[in-house]
Each structure stands twice: as structure tokens, then as C-alpha cells.
Design an enzyme around this catalytic site. Structure first.
Site, PDB file in Angstrom:
ATOM      1  N   GLU A 135     112.742  11.235  18.053  1.00  0.00           N
ATOM      2  CA  GLU A 135     111.597  10.394  17.398  1.00  0.00           C
ATOM      3  C   GLU A 135     111.940   8.998  17.053  1.00  0.00           C
ATOM      4  O   GLU A 135     111.941   8.129  16.173  1.00  0.00           O
ATOM      5  CB  GLU A 135     110.982  11.047  16.090  1.00  0.00           C
ATOM      6  CG  GLU A 135     110.320  12.217  16.334  1.00  0.00           C
ATOM      7  CD  GLU A 135     109.917  13.067  15.115  1.00  0.00           C
ATOM      8  OE1 GLU A 135     109.950  12.457  14.011  1.00  0.00           O
ATOM      9  OE2 GLU A 135     108.660  14.037  15.401  1.00  0.00           O
TER      10      GLU A 135
ATOM     11  N   ASP B 153     106.925  22.571  14.606  1.00  0.00           N
ATOM     12  CA  ASP B 153     107.100  21.463  13.318  1.00  0.00           C
ATOM     13  C   ASP B 153     106.543  21.938  12.177  1.00  0.00           C
ATOM     14  O   ASP B 153     105.502  21.305  11.878  1.00  0.00           O
ATOM     15  CB  ASP B 153     106.510  20.211  13.790  1.00  0.00           C
ATOM     16  CG  ASP B 153     107.048  19.221  13.096  1.00  0.00           C
ATOM     17  OD1 ASP B 153     107.919  19.381  11.969  1.00  0.00           O
ATOM     18  OD2 ASP B 153     106.778  17.959  13.449  1.00  0.00           O
TER      19      ASP B 153
ATOM     20  N   GLU C 117     103.966  19.075   3.995  1.00  0.00           N
ATOM     21  CA  GLU C 117     103.260  18.317   4.906  1.00  0.00           C
ATOM     22  C   GLU C 117     102.175  18.832   5.693  1.00  0.00           C
ATOM     23  O   GLU C 117     101.226  18.005   5.782  1.00  0.00           O
ATOM     24  CB  GLU C 117     104.363  17.773   6.110  1.00  0.00           C
ATOM     25  CG  GLU C 117     103.992  16.746   7.368  1.00  0.00           C
ATOM     26  CD  GLU C 117     104.974  16.400   8.059  1.00  0.00           C
ATOM     27  OE1 GLU C 117     105.962  16.893   7.940  1.00  0.00           O
ATOM     28  OE2 GLU C 117     104.430  15.677   9.142  1.00  0.00           O
TER      29      GLU C 117
END
Ligand code: GCW
Length: 697
Positions: free
Chosen positions: A298, A377, A405
């Protein structure tokens, strides 16, 4: 959309005591205690006991004088005090073996409870074990029993930024206000809060922490060199609780900090730079834990820029840390984040295995390859990562996400211990073989691998309740306890947390409080799963902040998280026969089970297969009807949670009650939005009506 902001903390507000309110120390604090041993951690134990005794009427001494109810003793600090009953020390330790650096032995005989340890940290963990036991620690005769952590490193990673990031803010994926460490580019300087945090962590068994985000920006990079004092100050505050500090570093540090022209891992100058920099770190922080690295991921720099692989990269840092006893946590979260959604040959779920499995056996002994628990993820449902079975000669850490998250951002009550328990109990080689927890605990594995770590991204901020949602404290608590002993039962852990956080002596109706908390939390992860993305397909979150629904939010993006819904069906074909072949990354039996449409577990069906809406699940329902049913059920369960919670009004701390009430209202709003968007989406795609005729928009 992003989740609503958490009200900022006022400077004077003392944080909520979480699971260590003074009342939790009542049984301990009412005793006559003898403490035998020396050293900073023993002093911590002394302070804890002294504080409890001052409040609850007991006393603590460091040399024997008169009768005692409890002895806490280091075995190597000279002969044991005479008040230790013979029965407590001669009783056989049923588990055998040494207690190690962190273990302790607990026994009770002739009216005296005894905790023995061979190292100070063992006494500290023994003390908190007594707190959990309460009065039960001081009743009857109890044969000696050894307690040792199953995993040697139990670690929380903070994704805290030193400088406020323009998009991610002070804490990346943080849902509990600001950082407890940093504010606006500087240390926050709240020493009391950090000490209190260390204490909470030690009481669960957590013994390591990283203090900055794995995405390392220019300000954060400086922590390694010119701002090392800021890290040292945190280490000083956490050290009395046996928590070692680690640092996330950028792989480009030799360039961005050292002024070198390259960060090539095979360059001698680069190696020298890491060695001398690391030497300076240890000169300042002698018990420094090591580095955490997100490389080639990323946008973070890494060895690929120099044509090197990740073993070259990890071993470079490991070499610098090894003389000082440090480790590098090298993250396996490496994938192409610039994918073309039209390209069906690239599968993000394959990436970690494809990058790392070929490197097995090449990592230095003090490299810990840190693998996200699932292949994609941190979704509320994924299969366990195939990397865990693929690297028998590499030391591993499994990474969980305590910060919510993808599980409701601490606005939704979502008790995650049942999910983590399922991951840790998964048996990658089949039912008769070792579990994930066994792999991590294994002290005698093949090759250089001798034991691994459990790591999680922390959910804590400067919020008065630490976690935004007071009930999210249970996740933090359960993480530490599961890292200490992965076999612990999530419902029993919830009981422990309830007993400590809501001490019965402070309540009119403790049974109702317990029953309500179980009713709200026990199944809350599955409830969350029901009203969000179906059958393991994942994502469908709003891309802006990963909160709330966005069914097609990622469908045509570069991130590689697609569900491929069309008018006929949905799901990702990861089979060897017709798909990306990811099922082949698993050893048998899972490679066959996941490949087979008939055998694949329902909850993972759409992770591995693209099926028509009419496909019949093992449950007997069709895929489309399952989507409708679970989404209606999920929202109904949130309504029930809210109503149950309302019954506690006036029975517990009103601040806690109000905060949870506020969050449940938002959870219901958001869950309703999920239900209606997901159901409407699939109704419009498929044209298949709900068999039960409920309202779909
Ligand atoms: O889940 C994703 C998050 C990123 C995070 C990344 C990672 C720190 O959305 O915010 O970056 O994982 O694990 O590195």
C-alpha cells in the site's frame, strides 16, 4: 461514510477504570500479605497490593512478621519464608517443567495462598490471576498448579500517527478519539494514562506493544533516531508492567533519515547504517523489543525497489537487532493495490502466500512473519490464511484486529473473542492435526521456528472509556487472555470481564447485569455478520471510511476486493477447476473441502465459489433467501440487544449506560441501512422476491 465522531475527552477527565476498578481488588486487599523478592516488577506488585490493602483493610509486608493469608514469592530470592506451608511447595506441579520468565505456581494449603515465580513478571501475572479469582483464591485447599503463557509474545500494535495524517487522522482506523501517545506531532505527555494502560495490559497478559502506525510518515520515521527519547519515555512508563516497546520503521530509513542514496538490503553501507542506528536504540532503551515493518505494501517502501525479496529485507533488520535480542515483525500483508477490476487473473487473496511461501526457511531466527488471520483483510468472515500452514520453517505471528475497522468501528457492539477463538482453533491440516494456536505455541517446531506470537491492532484512544464503546473493552481484555491461553472459552472470558468490570458487590442485581451483557455480546459477532456482507464474500463496506454499507463500493476499484454479483449469481470463484486456484494454497483436507461446492462450509461459500442465487445451502435455504433472512434477522437481533440493554437503566454507572445506549441506537440505524441496501441490491439484481413477502425497497 465514516462512523460518527467520538466525543473528545476533556483534559481533566480520568479514564474509566475498565476491568480494574478498586472493588475488583477487594478479596486481595482484605488479606495479610507477605511479598518476598526484589526488583522493579516486584515493586509494582507491592504497590498494587499496598493500594488494595489501604482500601480494603489488609496489610502487606516484605519480611515475615506474624500470620499471613497470602505469600507472593520469587523462588530465587533466598530461602522461602517459613510461613509458606510445606504442602504448597512440595505438591507436584502437574504440568512439570520450569515456570520460565513469566509463569507462576499457585497453591493453597493450611489457610495460606501461595504464588511462586522464578522471575518477577511471573509474580505480576500471578497477582492479576488472584484478582481474577477474587475470594476463590482464598478458599479451601488447592493443589499447586503451574500457569504459563502459551505464546511468548502477546502484542498490541498501535496504528497511531505522531503527526495528524490528512486522511487517516491521529490514529489510523482508530475509533476511540485521539492517540494516548501522540498529539499534533508531539508526545501527548499523559503519563498517568500510559501507566494505567500498562497496568490494564499486564492484567490481561499483554507484554509487548508497538507505539506507531505501520504506515510510517516523515514525522513518525524520526522516532528511530532524533526522537528516540519520546519512545524511551513510553518504554519507561510501561516497563514496570512488563510491557516492552517496539517501533514501526520505514524500510527507506537509511535514505530518509541517514542520507544514503539507497536502502538496498544487500548494500554494505545500508547494513552498517541499520547496525549503528539499532545500537543507539539499545543504548537508550536496553529492553527495546524490535521493529515492525510494512514493506512493499500500500505504498510503503520495501526491498522490491532494489530487486530484492522479502527475506533479504527482513534479514537485514533482523541482523541489526540480533546482537541485542530484538526481533523484527515483518508483515506478510503484501499485495497489488493497483489492480484492474477487469483482470480476473489477479486474486488479492492469493498474494501473501504467493509472495512468502517460496521464502520459507530463508528467514533469520529473529524474524517473525506477521500474517493477517485471513487472506484478505480483517473481514468479519474469511477462511484462515493459507500462509500459516505453508511456512513450517518460519516463525509466525498471527495478526488480529481488535480495533473494529470492519466490525462496526466501536459504534456496534461486536464481541470478537468467539471469532478469534474460531481462528485459533482452526486445524490447517485437518481435524486430527495441530491447530493455529498449536502452531504459534509450538516450542519444538521444525527448523528455526520455536514459538510464535499473537498480535492485534489496538482499539484504544484517549476516549474516557478507552475504546469509544464501553463494551469494546471486552475485546481488548479477551485478546490478551486468548494470547495467554488460546484454549480459553470466549463466554468464560466474558464472565471474567464482567466480574471485574461490574463487581457484584457494587450492584443490586448482579445476575441481571451478567445475563444482559451475555445477551448483548455473546452472539454479537454473528449478528454483525448477518446484517453485513453475506456468506464470506466480504467488503461491501463504504469505501470512504469502511463504515456502513456500500455494496458496489469496491466493485470497480483497484483494491482487489470484488463480489462479482450479476443477475444470475454472486461470489468469487477461487477454485482450481475454474477460478483463481487459491483453494490449492491449502493443504488437504481443506484444499478439497474448499474446492468442492458440496463440501464448502456455508459461511465461506461466496469466498470460494460463484454460485447462482438459487443454489441451495447446507442449511436448506437458497443463497438469495439466506441473504434476505439473515439481514432481517440481524436487525431484529439488534433491536433485542437495545431492549435488553434498556433494562439496565439505573442499575449500573449511568455514564456507561448512556454511552452504550447511544451506540446501540446508532448500531440499529446502521444495521437497518445495511439490511435495506443489501436486500434491495440483491432483489434488484436477481428479481427473486422474498419467499416471506417482507418489505424490500
Ligand atoms: O485494513 C487495512 C487498513 C489500512 C491498514 C492496512 C494494513 C495500516 O484499511 O488502514 O494500514 O490494512 O494492515 O496495513
Amino acid at each position: 461514510m465514516t462512523s460518527p465522531a467520538t466525543a473528545p475527552a476533556t483534559a481533566t477527565e480520568a479514564p474509566h477504570p475498565a476491568w480494574l476498578p478498586p472493588e475488583a481488588f477487594q478479596a486481595l486487599g482484605a488479606r495479610r500479605v507477605l511479598l518476598h523478592g526484589d526488583g522493579p516488577l516486584v515493586d509494582t506488585v507491592h504497590d498494587e497490593v499496598a493500594r488494595a490493602c489501604a482500601r480494603h483493610g489488609g496489610r502487606v509486608e516484605r519480611t515475615a512478621a506474624g500470620a499471613v493469608d497470602l505469600v507472593l514469592a520469587l523462588r530465587d530470592s533466598g530461602p522461602l519464608p517459613e510461613v509458606v506451608p510445606a504442602g504448597a511447595t512440595t505438591a507436584p506441579d502437574p504440568d512439570g517443567g520450569p515456570l520460565g520468565d513469566e509463569g507462576f505456581l499457585l497453591a493453597r494449603s493450611d489457610g495460606v495462598t501461595v504464588v511462586l515465580a522464578d522471575a518477577p513478571a511471573g509474580l505480576l501475572y500471578g497477582l492479576f490471576h488472584l484478582v481474577r479469582l477474587g475470594e476463590a483464591a482464598f478458599t479451601g485447599e488447592q493443589p499447586a498448579r503451574a500457569h504459563r503463557p502459551a505464546l511468548r509474545r502477546r502484542m498490541l500494535d498501535h496504528w497511531d500517527n505522531v503527526a495528524v495524517h490528512p486522511v487517516m487522522g491521529q490514529v489510523e482506523r482508530g475509533y476511540a478519539g485521539g492517540s494516548i501517545f501522540w498529539r499534533d506531532g508531539r508526545p501527548r505527555g499523559d503519563r498517568d494514562r500510559l501507566r494505567a494502560y500498562g497496568r490494564l495490559l499486564a492484567s490481561t497478559g499483554v507484554n509487548a506493544i508497538s507505539v506507531n502506525n505501520v504506515n510510517v510518515g516523515p514525522t513518525e520515521a524520526l522516532l528511530l533516531t532524533e526522537r528516540l527519547d519520546d519512545v524511551a519515555e513510553i518504554a519507561d512508563l510501561l516497563r514496570p508492567y512488563g510491557v516492552r516497546v517496539h517501533l514501526s520503521v520505514t524500510f527507506a530509513a537509511p535514505v530518509v533519515l541517514g542520507g544514503l542514496s539507497t536502502a538496498d538490503p544487500l548494500d554494505d553501507g545500508v547494513r552498517d547504517w541499520w547496525q549503528s542506528t539499532t545500537r543507539r536504540v539499545y543504548a537508550r532503551i536496553p529492553d527495546f523489543g524490535g521493529y515492525v515493518v510494512k514493506a512493499d505494501s500500500e505504498g510503503q517502501p520495501g526491498p522490491f525497489s532494489y530487486g530484492r525479496d522479502h527475506a533479504d529485507g527482513a534479514n537485514l533488520l533482523a541482523g541489526a537487532l540480533a546482537p541485542h535480542g530484538g526481533v523484527v515483525h515483518w508483515r506478510a500483508f503484501v499485495y497489488n493495490h493497483r489492480q484492474d477490476w477487469r483482470d480476473r487473473t489477479t486474486d488479492r487473496a492469493r498474494a501473501a502466500y504467493d509472495h512468502f511461501a517460496p521464502l520459507d526457511g530463508r528467514f533469520a531466527d529473529n524474524v517473525v512473519l506477521q500474517v493477517k488471520f485471513g487472506p484478505v483483510d480483517f473481514q468479519p468472515r474469511e477462511p484462515v490464511s493459507p500462509v500459516i500452514a505453508a511456512m513450517p520453517a518460519t516463525r509466525l505471528a498471527v495478526e488480529l484486529q481488535v480495533t473494529q475497522e470492519y466490525t462496526g468501528q466501536q459504534w456496534h457492539a461486536c464481541y470478537l473473542a468467539p471469532w478469534w477463538h474460531e481462528v485459533l482453533a482452526f486445524r490447517p491440516w485437518g481435524p486430527a492435526e495441530r491447530s493455529v494456536a498449536d502452531v504459534l505455541a509450538d516450542a519444538s517446531g521444525p527448523g528455526p521456528r520455536r514459538g510464535g506470537d499473537l498480535v492485534a491492532v489496538a482499539n484504544v484512544g484517549d476516549d474516557p472509556f478507552w475504546c469509544g464503546h464501553p463494551l469494546a473493552q471486552a475485546n481488548l481484555y479477551a485478546f490478551g487472555r486468548l494470547a495467554w491461553d488460546p484454549r480459553l472459552d470466549p463466554a468464560a472470558l466474558l464472565d471474567e470481564w464482567i466480574d471485574l468490570t461490574f463487581p457484584a458487590a457494587t450492584l443490586d442485581d448482579p445476575a441481571l447485569v451478567r445475563e444482559t451483557l451475555h445477551a448483548v455480546l455473546d452472539d454479537s459477532w454473528r449478528t454483525y455478520e448477518r446484517y453485513t456482507a453475506p456468506l464470506g464474500v466480504g467488503f461491501m463496506v463504504n469505501p470512504a471510511g469502511h463504515y456502513g454499507p456500500g455494496v458496489d463500493g469496491y466493485e470497480y476499484s483497484r483494491w482487489g476486493t470484488y463480489h462479482f454479483a450479476d443477475r444470475d449469481g454472486v461470489g468469487v470463484d477461487r477454485t482450481r477447476a475454474t477460478g483463481t486456484g487459491m483453494t490449492g494454497q491449502y493443504p488437504p483436507p481443506w484444499s478439497q473441502v474448499y474446492e468442492s461446492l458440496e463440501q464448502c462450509p456455508d459461511e465461506l461459500l461466496l469466498f470460494f465459489h460463484h454460485v447462482p442465487y438459487s443454489h441451495v445451502l447446507h442449511s436448506g435455504s437458497t443463497v438469495i433467501q439466506h441473504i434476505y433472512d439473515t439481514h432481517f434477522a440481524g436487525v431484529a437481533e439488534v433491536v433485542a440487544m437495545r431492549d435488553r440493554w434498556a433494562r439496565l437503566a439505573g442499575m449500573i454507572d449511568p455514564a456507561v449506560h448512556d454511552r452504550v445506549t447511544e451506540r446501540l441506537a446508532e448500531q440499529l440505524r446502521c444495521a437497518t441501512e445495511w439490511r435495506d441496501q443489501v436486500n434491495t441490491y440483491f432483489f434488484r439484481k436477481s428479481g427473486v422476491p422474498d419467499a416471506r413477502g417482507r418489505r424490500i425497497h
